[in-house]
Design an enzyme around this catalytic site. Sequence first.
Site, PDB file in Angstrom:
ATOM      1  N   ARG A  91      69.673  82.691  54.608  1.00 55.63           N
ATOM      2  CA  ARG A  91      69.093  81.800  53.595  1.00 55.63           C
ATOM      3  C   ARG A  91      69.739  82.151  52.264  1.00 55.63           C
ATOM      4  NH1 ARG A  91      65.267  82.045  49.680  1.00 55.63           N
ATOM      5  NH2 ARG A  91      63.968  80.206  49.332  1.00 55.63           N
ATOM      6  N   LYS A 108      68.914  88.774  45.538  1.00 57.52           N
ATOM      7  CA  LYS A 108      67.739  89.602  45.258  1.00 57.52           C
ATOM      8  C   LYS A 108      68.114  90.833  44.427  1.00 57.52           C
ATOM      9  CE  LYS A 108      64.729  87.356  48.376  1.00 57.52           C
ATOM     10  NZ  LYS A 108      64.056  87.211  49.646  1.00 57.52           N
TER      11      LYS A 108
HETATM   12  N1  PMM Z   1      62.762  84.552  49.836  1.00 57.97           N
HETATM   13  C1  PMM Z   1      62.308  83.741  48.882  1.00 57.97           C
HETATM   14  C2  PMM Z   1      61.682  82.520  49.198  1.00 57.97           C
HETATM   15  N2  PMM Z   1      61.557  82.120  50.484  1.00 57.97           N
HETATM   16  N3  PMM Z   1      61.886  82.528  52.769  1.00 57.97           N
HETATM   17  C3  PMM Z   1      62.315  83.327  53.748  1.00 57.97           C
HETATM   18  N4  PMM Z   1      62.161  82.951  55.026  1.00 57.97           N
HETATM   19  N5  PMM Z   1      62.915  84.528  53.491  1.00 57.97           N
HETATM   20  C4  PMM Z   1      63.093  84.981  52.220  1.00 57.97           C
HETATM   21  O1  PMM Z   1      63.618  86.103  52.047  1.00 57.97           O
HETATM   22  C5  PMM Z   1      62.620  84.166  51.149  1.00 57.97           C
HETATM   23  C6  PMM Z   1      62.020  82.925  51.472  1.00 57.97           C
HETATM   24  C7  PMM Z   1      62.430  84.147  47.449  1.00 57.97           C
HETATM   25  O2  PMM Z   1      63.704  83.851  46.968  1.00 57.97           O
HETATM   26  P1  PMM Z   1      64.063  82.550  46.074  1.00 57.97           P
HETATM   27  O3  PMM Z   1      63.226  82.638  44.828  1.00 57.97           O
HETATM   28  O4  PMM Z   1      65.473  82.682  45.794  1.00 57.97           O
HETATM   29  O5  PMM Z   1      63.758  81.321  46.844  1.00 57.97           O
END
Ligand code: PMM
Length: 280
Positions: free
Chosen positions: A259, A220
């Site tokens: 994650r 992020k």
């Molecule tokens: N961040 C993204 C997408 N899904 N789900 C959870 N539970 N927590 C998060 O912080 C989260 C998520 C956005 O990031 P990406 O674009 O790298 O998927």
Amino acid sequence: MTAAWPISRADGLPVVMGVVNVTPDSFSDGGEWFEPTAAIAHGLELLAQGADILDVGGESTRPGAGRPSVAEELRRVLPVVTALGAAGAVVSIDTMRASVAEAALDAGASLVNDVSGGLADESMVEVVAGAQVPYIAMHWRGHSSDMQSRAVYGDVVADVRSELAERADQLVSQGISAERLVLDPGFGFAKLAVHNWALLRHLDQLLDLGFPVLVGASRKAFLGRLGVGDGEPRPPRDRDVATAATSSHALTVGAWGVRVHHVPSTIDAMRVAHAIKEAP
Ligand code: PMM
């Protein structure tokens, strides 16, 4: 598919959720795995690297992003969920839509990861409660198109904690099993860098709520801005070492899972934190 719950790792590390974004426009890996065959191969690679859960998503939630149609979201995720589930992976579906969650559960997913914590689609709770699957509810204040205007807090840790506690109460009162509920502070979602750092620093206050906590800080923007002063932030793919440091911190404070996009670096860093924590 029903996954054994709670999921845990034999090596004592927090659960590792590997990100499989089937999107053309995610901030972190936009477009790289947009074709189903590429996304499936990527998921299998994350699995071989030690991921415990593969988190398949078809909607980008980067700040300012627009939404795909339901049909388009289904078209993106279903072949990938089906193939990864058939390969024996524990798959979570990363969606805010009840219809997508339901179709993905039918196709072989065994958890629902909802960045809106049930706020974006009022039918979500019914689907998850009916399927009796684990549910990851993230702190959320509105869709990505304008979420950063909602990054206004008195005390970010207290505010996120109380909003998550209230969400958990409502979800459980609506039929979601408290035993299968995971909470997530939602790094970068209606949060400025200063908010993300405070939430990481005080993760223990979220753990105090008594639910497993997932940390999703991977790649992020706040990590990319460290050490560059007023210069350009490091691009998302150059943020995996910084991400691994957050994973190590997550272990130290007792988070349930992380994650992440790059699994080996996170496992490596968490092994170090684990060895330190276990040392006499
Ligand atoms: N961040 C993204 C997408 N899904 N789900 C959870 N539970 N927590 C998060 O912080 C989260 C998520 C956005 O990031 P990406 O674009 O790298 O998927």
